[in-house]
Motif scaffolding. Structure first.
Motif, PDB file in Angstrom:
ATOM      1  N   ILE A  28       0.838  -1.199   0.000  1.00  0.00           N
ATOM      2  CA  ILE A  28       0.000   0.000   0.000  1.00  0.00           C
ATOM      3  C   ILE A  28       0.874   1.250   0.000  1.00  0.00           C
ATOM      4  O   ILE A  28       0.624   2.191  -0.738  1.00  0.00           O
ATOM      5  CB  ILE A  28      -0.966   0.007   1.200  1.00  0.00           C
ATOM      6  N   SER A  29       1.930   1.256   0.803  1.00  0.00           N
ATOM      7  CA  SER A  29       2.769   2.445   0.869  1.00  0.00           C
ATOM      8  C   SER A  29       3.594   2.628  -0.395  1.00  0.00           C
ATOM      9  O   SER A  29       4.057   3.724  -0.680  1.00  0.00           O
ATOM     10  CB  SER A  29       3.670   2.419   2.100  1.00  0.00           C
ATOM     11  N   GLY A  72      -9.189   4.223   4.024  1.00  0.00           N
ATOM     12  CA  GLY A  72      -9.548   2.855   3.665  1.00  0.00           C
ATOM     13  C   GLY A  72     -10.558   2.763   2.541  1.00  0.00           C
ATOM     14  O   GLY A  72     -10.737   1.699   1.958  1.00  0.00           O
ATOM     15  N   ASP A  74     -11.270   3.592  -1.085  1.00  0.00           N
ATOM     16  CA  ASP A  74     -10.567   3.975  -2.307  1.00  0.00           C
ATOM     17  C   ASP A  74     -11.590   4.431  -3.344  1.00  0.00           C
ATOM     18  O   ASP A  74     -12.092   3.639  -4.134  1.00  0.00           O
ATOM     19  CB  ASP A  74      -9.746   2.792  -2.834  1.00  0.00           C
ATOM     20  N   PRO A  96       2.864   7.631   3.619  1.00  0.00           N
ATOM     21  CA  PRO A  96       1.740   8.020   4.485  1.00  0.00           C
ATOM     22  C   PRO A  96       2.152   9.145   5.438  1.00  0.00           C
ATOM     23  O   PRO A  96       3.287   9.194   5.917  1.00  0.00           O
ATOM     24  CB  PRO A  96       1.431   6.739   5.255  1.00  0.00           C
ATOM     25  N   TYR A 131      -6.865   7.252   0.467  1.00  0.00           N
ATOM     26  CA  TYR A 131      -7.390   6.179   1.311  1.00  0.00           C
ATOM     27  C   TYR A 131      -6.323   5.532   2.188  1.00  0.00           C
ATOM     28  O   TYR A 131      -6.626   4.955   3.223  1.00  0.00           O
ATOM     29  CB  TYR A 131      -8.078   5.121   0.446  1.00  0.00           C
ATOM     30  N   SER A 132      -5.041   5.650   1.790  1.00  0.00           N
ATOM     31  CA  SER A 132      -3.957   5.030   2.565  1.00  0.00           C
ATOM     32  C   SER A 132      -3.090   6.069   3.276  1.00  0.00           C
ATOM     33  O   SER A 132      -1.943   5.790   3.617  1.00  0.00           O
ATOM     34  CB  SER A 132      -3.109   4.139   1.658  1.00  0.00           C
TER      35      SER A 132
END
Length: 150
Positions: A28-29, A72, A74, A96, A131-132
């Motif tokens: 995710i990152s 969370g 998206d 983030p 979202y992240s």
């Protein structure tokens, strides 16, 4: 099944679960930042630059050209607010937003907060995250304002 076998199976499951979670978080990152519309802007509705206030300070967030969605979720053209308090340099825009006393997250989609601040001069700035919690590829960031707490 013997107790030792159950323990080994549980530990194997636990290690695989933790490894999978860490891999997901790393992925995710590493994902490219979400796009933001060219006309998107975020701003502090209240207080105004130069205001003299008392603590707690009600900080109201404004956003145009995009919508607010919880962390969370998206969904295109959305994000959630991060309030930067007394931050001299913006965080790394490819990662983030940090979460600490100077980088407050509003992943629930909140659009205001009451903040306890010590007497003195403080700066406030908003940064929209996807979202992240990663700023958009063209960061949506407000002007920094300065307030004085009596």
């Amino acid at each position: 099944m013997k107790s030792g076998n159950r323990t080994r199976l549980f530990l194997s499951y636990l290690v695989k679960t933790v490894a999978g979670t860490l891999l997901t978080l790393f992925t995710i990152s590493a994902i490219a930042a979400s796009e933001a519309p060219a006309d998107a802007s975020v701003y502090i509705v209240s207080p105004k630059n130069g205001d003299v206030v008392t603590s707690p300070v009600l900080v109201q967030f404004g956003l145009t050209g995009m919508g607010v969605a919880p962390a969370g979720v998206d969904k295109a053209n959305t994000g959630h607010h991060h309030l930067l308090i007394d931050v001299d340099t913006l965080p790394d825009m490819s990662k983030p937003v940090p979460s600490d006393k100077n980088h407050r997250h509003f992943g629930g989609g909140q659009t205001e907060v009451s903040v306890e601040l010590e007497p003195g001069t403080h700066t406030l700035q908003l940064l929209l995250g996807d979202y992240s919690h990663v700023p958009h590829s063209k960061p949506v960031v407000s002007e920094k304002i300065t307030i004085t707490v009596k």
